[in-house]
Design an enzyme around this catalytic site. Sequence first.
Site, PDB file in Angstrom:
ATOM      1  N   SER A 146      69.690  22.991  74.705  1.00 34.41           N
ATOM      2  CA  SER A 146      68.844  23.790  75.604  1.00 34.41           C
ATOM      3  C   SER A 146      69.746  24.707  76.422  1.00 34.41           C
ATOM      4  O   SER A 146      70.955  24.431  76.563  1.00 34.41           O
ATOM      5  CB  SER A 146      68.096  22.846  76.556  1.00 34.41           C
ATOM      6  OG  SER A 146      67.472  23.558  77.597  1.00 34.41           O
ATOM      7  N   TYR A 195      67.274  15.413  82.121  1.00 33.57           N
ATOM      8  CA  TYR A 195      67.243  16.381  81.015  1.00 33.57           C
ATOM      9  C   TYR A 195      68.543  17.177  80.953  1.00 33.57           C
ATOM     10  O   TYR A 195      69.153  17.333  79.892  1.00 33.57           O
ATOM     11  CB  TYR A 195      66.041  17.311  81.226  1.00 33.57           C
ATOM     12  CG  TYR A 195      65.726  18.245  80.072  1.00 33.57           C
ATOM     13  CD1 TYR A 195      64.929  17.823  79.011  1.00 33.57           C
ATOM     14  CD2 TYR A 195      66.194  19.561  80.071  1.00 33.57           C
ATOM     15  CE1 TYR A 195      64.610  18.681  77.978  1.00 33.57           C
ATOM     16  CE2 TYR A 195      65.881  20.422  79.027  1.00 33.57           C
ATOM     17  CZ  TYR A 195      65.085  19.981  77.983  1.00 33.57           C
ATOM     18  OH  TYR A 195      64.781  20.843  76.955  1.00 33.57           O
TER      19      TYR A 195
HETATM   20  P1  NAD Z   1      57.356  19.187  71.702  1.00 35.96           P
HETATM   21  O1  NAD Z   1      56.841  18.287  72.766  1.00 35.96           O
HETATM   22  O2  NAD Z   1      56.480  20.214  71.098  1.00 35.96           O
HETATM   23  O3  NAD Z   1      57.967  18.343  70.503  1.00 35.96           O
HETATM   24  C1  NAD Z   1      58.737  17.205  70.716  1.00 35.96           C
HETATM   25  C2  NAD Z   1      58.758  16.403  69.449  1.00 35.96           C
HETATM   26  O4  NAD Z   1      59.498  15.208  69.698  1.00 35.96           O
HETATM   27  C3  NAD Z   1      57.357  15.966  69.000  1.00 35.96           C
HETATM   28  O5  NAD Z   1      57.308  15.947  67.598  1.00 35.96           O
HETATM   29  C4  NAD Z   1      57.274  14.555  69.565  1.00 35.96           C
HETATM   30  O6  NAD Z   1      56.346  13.728  68.872  1.00 35.96           O
HETATM   31  C5  NAD Z   1      58.700  14.093  69.347  1.00 35.96           C
HETATM   32  N1  NAD Z   1      59.065  12.938  70.139  1.00 35.96           N
HETATM   33  C6  NAD Z   1      58.953  12.763  71.476  1.00 35.96           C
HETATM   34  N2  NAD Z   1      59.376  11.526  71.812  1.00 35.96           N
HETATM   35  C7  NAD Z   1      59.760  10.917  70.664  1.00 35.96           C
HETATM   36  C8  NAD Z   1      60.270   9.636  70.345  1.00 35.96           C
HETATM   37  N3  NAD Z   1      60.469   8.688  71.284  1.00 35.96           N
HETATM   38  N4  NAD Z   1      60.554   9.353  69.060  1.00 35.96           N
HETATM   39  C9  NAD Z   1      60.338  10.271  68.094  1.00 35.96           C
HETATM   40  N5  NAD Z   1      59.853  11.493  68.322  1.00 35.96           N
HETATM   41  C10 NAD Z   1      59.569  11.809  69.598  1.00 35.96           C
HETATM   42  O7  NAD Z   1      58.673  19.842  72.357  1.00 35.96           O
HETATM   43  P2  NAD Z   1      59.563  21.096  71.961  1.00 35.96           P
HETATM   44  O8  NAD Z   1      59.458  22.065  73.074  1.00 35.96           O
HETATM   45  O9  NAD Z   1      59.302  21.561  70.573  1.00 35.96           O
HETATM   46  O10 NAD Z   1      61.005  20.441  72.069  1.00 35.96           O
HETATM   47  C11 NAD Z   1      61.831  20.179  70.963  1.00 35.96           C
HETATM   48  C12 NAD Z   1      63.275  20.146  71.424  1.00 35.96           C
HETATM   49  O11 NAD Z   1      63.635  21.428  71.922  1.00 35.96           O
HETATM   50  C13 NAD Z   1      63.540  19.162  72.569  1.00 35.96           C
HETATM   51  O12 NAD Z   1      64.784  18.525  72.379  1.00 35.96           O
HETATM   52  C14 NAD Z   1      63.579  20.049  73.788  1.00 35.96           C
HETATM   53  O13 NAD Z   1      64.343  19.501  74.820  1.00 35.96           O
HETATM   54  C15 NAD Z   1      64.209  21.291  73.204  1.00 35.96           C
HETATM   55  N6  NAD Z   1      63.991  22.495  73.983  1.00 35.96           N
HETATM   56  C16 NAD Z   1      62.740  22.970  74.208  1.00 35.96           C
HETATM   57  C17 NAD Z   1      62.575  24.132  74.962  1.00 35.96           C
HETATM   58  C18 NAD Z   1      61.228  24.727  75.223  1.00 35.96           C
HETATM   59  O14 NAD Z   1      61.169  25.686  76.023  1.00 35.96           O
HETATM   60  N7  NAD Z   1      60.154  24.251  74.621  1.00 35.96           N
HETATM   61  C19 NAD Z   1      63.687  24.774  75.493  1.00 35.96           C
HETATM   62  C20 NAD Z   1      64.952  24.268  75.255  1.00 35.96           C
HETATM   63  C21 NAD Z   1      65.082  23.115  74.486  1.00 35.96           C
END
Ligand code: NAD
Length: 260
Positions: free
Chosen positions: A142, A155
Amino acid sequence: MSIQNKIALVTGSTSGIGLGVAQRLAAQGCHIMLNGFGTPEQIDAAKAAVAAFGVKVGYHGADLSKPEEVQALVSATEAQLGSVDILVNNAGIQHVSPVESFDVARWDAVIAINLSAAFHTTRLTLPGMKARNWGRIVNIASAHGLVASANKSAYVAAKHGIVGLTKVVALETATTGVTCNAVCPGWVLTPLVQAQVDARAQREGVSVEQAKIGLLSEKQPSQEFVTPEQLGGLVVFLCSEDASQVRGAAWNMDGGWVAQ
Ligand code: NAD
């Protein structure tokens, strides 16, 4: 050399960035192991979205906060599709609170899912990649792996931690055909961020659209969201031969967030 027919395990790929990455890898001909939570309908929809590219698709619902379930996920991938060539550590959760009132169980969960799970998948899949002298590990970190924001202690600690893990694994594999890199997204409009937008709208008494603008203008100079598809494109590049000397990078795709 293309990545066609490589076996890719993408954690947390039932929604958001993980699903976007899985689709982009499938478009290159990779067979995909999906993982993550969701209703049976959501999981079926994710499988169908990947299978549409004519590749093999597996699914395992491991809870990545539990090391024994991470082991089961890797074993199921090997049994259903074959040894893991491409590992994308993407699953993640968020919890927002000042540090002195941060719920202890939430701290443990964020560290377990956003950081320790990547250690476990890496230690379990790396021996096979090294034996075949080819592999790609991409950790979805991130902008918060590079800079901090208030109220996100767990986080930010986990994301800085995964950038550190990325560098160590890159050094330990530097003379092999295995690479390890991190991708550092800014705001992406996924369910994880929608929850923060909704909380902001409620807190500030503004519309959801106004809350989105507020969120972006605080951190992201482009004032536009990054998309899961764009992040998938970067992951595909990091898996290519052209990227074979990109090692230990923490590559931001963040609309200018960390340039400030
Ligand atoms: P999201 O909530 O859409 O997806 C998260 C995924 O992780 C889902 O498939 C969920 O079921 C799964 N998950 C959650 N807990 C779990 C567990 N205990 N075991 C197995 N699977 C689990 O979120 P996203 O925004 O797509 O995030 C994905 C990654 O990207 C994360 O690591 C997040 O920190 C990172 N990220 C997101 C953003 C953003 O702005 N959305 C920015 C920077 C980084």
